[in-house]
Scaffold this motif. Structure first.
Motif, short mmCIF file in Angstrom:
data_model
loop_
_atom_site.label_atom_id
_atom_site.label_comp_id
_atom_site.label_asym_id
_atom_site.label_seq_id
_atom_site.Cartn_x
_atom_site.Cartn_y
_atom_site.Cartn_z
N THR A 1 2.50 4.71 20.26
CA THR A 1 1.40 4.33 19.37
C THR A 1 1.71 4.85 17.97
N VAL A 2 1.69 3.94 17.02
CA VAL A 2 1.92 4.27 15.61
C VAL A 2 0.57 4.14 14.90
N THR A 3 0.18 5.19 14.19
CA THR A 3 -1.13 5.23 13.53
C THR A 3 -0.94 5.19 12.01
N PHE A 4 -1.80 4.41 11.35
CA PHE A 4 -1.76 4.25 9.90
C PHE A 4 -3.09 4.70 9.33
N TYR A 5 -3.05 5.60 8.32
CA TYR A 5 -4.27 6.12 7.72
C TYR A 5 -4.13 6.15 6.20
N LEU B 1 -8.82 2.95 9.91
CA LEU B 1 -7.70 3.48 10.67
C LEU B 1 -7.11 2.36 11.51
N LEU B 2 -5.79 2.29 11.55
CA LEU B 2 -5.11 1.23 12.29
C LEU B 2 -4.12 1.84 13.26
N GLU B 3 -4.09 1.34 14.48
CA GLU B 3 -3.12 1.77 15.48
C GLU B 3 -2.37 0.56 16.01
N LYS B 4 -1.06 0.70 16.12
CA LYS B 4 -0.21 -0.34 16.69
C LYS B 4 0.52 0.28 17.87
N THR B 5 0.52 -0.40 19.00
CA THR B 5 1.23 0.09 20.18
C THR B 5 2.43 -0.81 20.44
N ALA B 6 3.57 -0.19 20.69
CA ALA B 6 4.80 -0.92 20.97
C ALA B 6 5.44 -0.35 22.22
N PHE B 7 6.39 -1.08 22.75
CA PHE B 7 7.10 -0.68 23.97
C PHE B 7 8.60 -0.66 23.67
N LEU C 1 0.84 -1.20 0.00
CA LEU C 1 0.00 0.00 0.00
C LEU C 1 0.88 1.25 0.00
N PRO C 2 0.88 2.00 -1.10
CA PRO C 2 1.64 3.26 -1.13
C PRO C 2 0.84 4.39 -0.49
N ASP C 3 1.54 5.46 -0.13
CA ASP C 3 0.94 6.70 0.36
C ASP C 3 0.08 6.55 1.61
N VAL C 4 0.41 5.59 2.46
CA VAL C 4 -0.26 5.49 3.76
C VAL C 4 0.40 6.50 4.68
N VAL C 5 -0.40 7.30 5.38
CA VAL C 5 0.12 8.27 6.33
C VAL C 5 0.42 7.53 7.63
N VAL C 6 1.68 7.59 8.05
CA VAL C 6 2.13 6.91 9.26
C VAL C 6 2.57 7.99 10.26
N THR C 7 1.97 7.98 11.45
CA THR C 7 2.32 8.98 12.46
C THR C 7 2.67 8.30 13.78
N ALA C 8 3.60 8.93 14.49
CA ALA C 8 3.98 8.49 15.84
C ALA C 8 4.70 9.64 16.52
N ALA C 9 4.33 9.91 17.76
CA ALA C 9 5.00 10.93 18.58
C ALA C 9 5.16 12.26 17.83
N ASN C 10 4.08 12.73 17.23
CA ASN C 10 4.07 14.01 16.50
C ASN C 10 4.98 14.05 15.28
N ASN C 11 5.31 12.91 14.73
CA ASN C 11 6.09 12.81 13.50
C ASN C 11 5.25 12.10 12.47
#
Length: 104
Positions: free
Chosen positions: A71-75, A81-87, A38-48
């Motif tokens: 939390t990494v968000t994919f749109y 909308l998809l969110e993945k949480t990592a540690f 999937l191209p052009d998916v907006v990926v955000t995490a920690a205000n980036n």
């Protein structure tokens, strides 16, 4: 002269410290229906923010999160909308592997 050397040494030490506190988040976003990139998916995490490339790969370099979780968000339009949480505490690289998005 001694002041210049001390100043240079201080700059080197602080820049190395800042670099070691960054976290690289990467992975690949795939279409859950046909397993294609999937191209052009907006990926955000920690205000980036970043976008996946034509092959679905993405990469974000962020300051080490202050919290233990990230939390990494994919749109992407037309997908849920998809969110993945990592540690990632203490990590320099977080590879999320394949991230699958489904049509909404």
């Amino acid at each position: 002269m001694k002041l210049k050397i001390n100043t240079l040494l201080l700059l080197l030490l602080t820049s190395t410290g800042a670099w070691s506190q960054s976290l690289q988040v990467k992975g690949r976003v795939m279409d859950g229906d046909n397993n294609s990139p999937l191209p052009d998916v907006v990926v955000t995490a920690a205000n980036n923010e970043s976008r996946s490339d034509k092959d679905g790969y993405f990469q974000l370099v962020i300051a080490q999160p202050a919290q233990m979780s990230l939390t990494v968000t994919f749109y992407k339009a037309g997908f849920s909308l998809l969110e993945k949480t990592a540690f990632p505490e203490g990590m320099r690289e977080l590879d999320l592997g394949m991230v699958t998005m489904v049509h909404s």
